[in-house]
Write a protein that holds these residues in place. Structure first.
Motif, PDB file in Angstrom:
ATOM      1  N   TYR A  75      -8.963  -1.465   4.954  1.00 46.67           N
ATOM      2  CA  TYR A  75      -8.148  -0.862   5.942  1.00 46.67           C
ATOM      3  C   TYR A  75      -8.503   0.295   6.622  1.00 46.67           C
ATOM      4  N   ARG A  80      -7.778  -2.317  -0.572  1.00 56.85           N
ATOM      5  CA  ARG A  80      -7.687  -0.938   0.494  1.00 56.85           C
ATOM      6  C   ARG A  80      -8.859  -0.789   1.158  1.00 56.85           C
ATOM      7  N   TYR A  95      -0.828   1.211  12.732  1.00 58.56           N
ATOM      8  CA  TYR A  95      -0.656   1.574  11.359  1.00 58.56           C
ATOM      9  C   TYR A  95       0.629   1.135  10.739  1.00 58.56           C
ATOM     10  N   ASN A  96       0.780   0.359   9.571  1.00 55.95           N
ATOM     11  CA  ASN A  96       1.931  -0.110   8.972  1.00 55.95           C
ATOM     12  C   ASN A  96       2.334   0.608   7.774  1.00 55.95           C
ATOM     13  N   TYR A  97       1.487   1.441   7.171  1.00 56.12           N
ATOM     14  CA  TYR A  97       1.791   2.276   6.130  1.00 56.12           C
ATOM     15  C   TYR A  97       1.686   3.626   6.325  1.00 56.12           C
ATOM     16  N   TRP A  98       2.374   4.310   5.733  1.00 57.51           N
ATOM     17  CA  TRP A  98       2.686   5.678   5.906  1.00 57.51           C
ATOM     18  C   TRP A  98       3.010   6.689   4.792  1.00 57.51           C
ATOM     19  N   VAL A 128       0.837  -1.270   0.165  1.00 51.59           N
ATOM     20  CA  VAL A 128       0.028   0.013   0.025  1.00 51.59           C
ATOM     21  C   VAL A 128       0.754   1.336   0.069  1.00 51.59           C
ATOM     22  N   GLN A 129       0.756   2.095  -1.054  1.00 54.81           N
ATOM     23  CA  GLN A 129       1.246   3.591  -0.970  1.00 54.81           C
ATOM     24  C   GLN A 129       0.501   4.743  -0.604  1.00 54.81           C
TER      25      GLN A 129
END
Length: 123
Positions: free
Chosen positions: A32, A29, A110-113, A1-2
């Motif tokens: 999430y 997505r 949260y694992n995507y920033w 995920v970006q």
């Protein structure tokens, strides 16, 4: 995920601003939890707002409750943060984040920033 945050800028106290976070990638997505955090100069990163993947629940920090609104558009794969009645103390770099569960205030949830977008509120 970006994640790609945008919409920051320089505004005056009392003004409004909308931040947007584009979500892309191969993961599902729609499942999430998406959140916004901010980090002011010299301070730790703090939670601002979060929304559950199906938009069924939102959660806000006390400092922004009633002024900020988080909402998402699954069709456009974006999550936005509408900020009204901005104050100088809202000045910070704002980050969007995504995580697979529902622990909205915890950075570890949260694992995507995203890369962050700067909001500056002048008095």
């Amino acid at each position: 995920v970006q994640l790609q945050a945008s919409g920051g800028g320089l505004v005056q106290a009392g003004d409004s601003l909308r931040l947007s976070c584009a979500v892309s990638g191969r993961t599902d997505r729609a499942r999430y939890c998406l959140g916004w955090f901010r980090q002011a100069p010299g301070k730790e990163r703090e939670f601002v707002a979060a929304i559950k993947w199906d938009s069924s629940f939102t959660y806000y920090a006390d400092s922004v409750k009633g002024r900020f609104t988080i909402f998402r558009d699954n069709a456009k794969n974006t999550v936005a943060l509408q900020m009204n009645s901005l104050k100088p103390e809202d000045t910070a770099v704002y980050y969007c984040a995504a995580g697979p569960g529902w622990a909205p205030t915890l950075m570890t949830g949260y694992n995507y920033w995203g890369q962050g977008t700067l909001v500056t509120v002048s008095s």
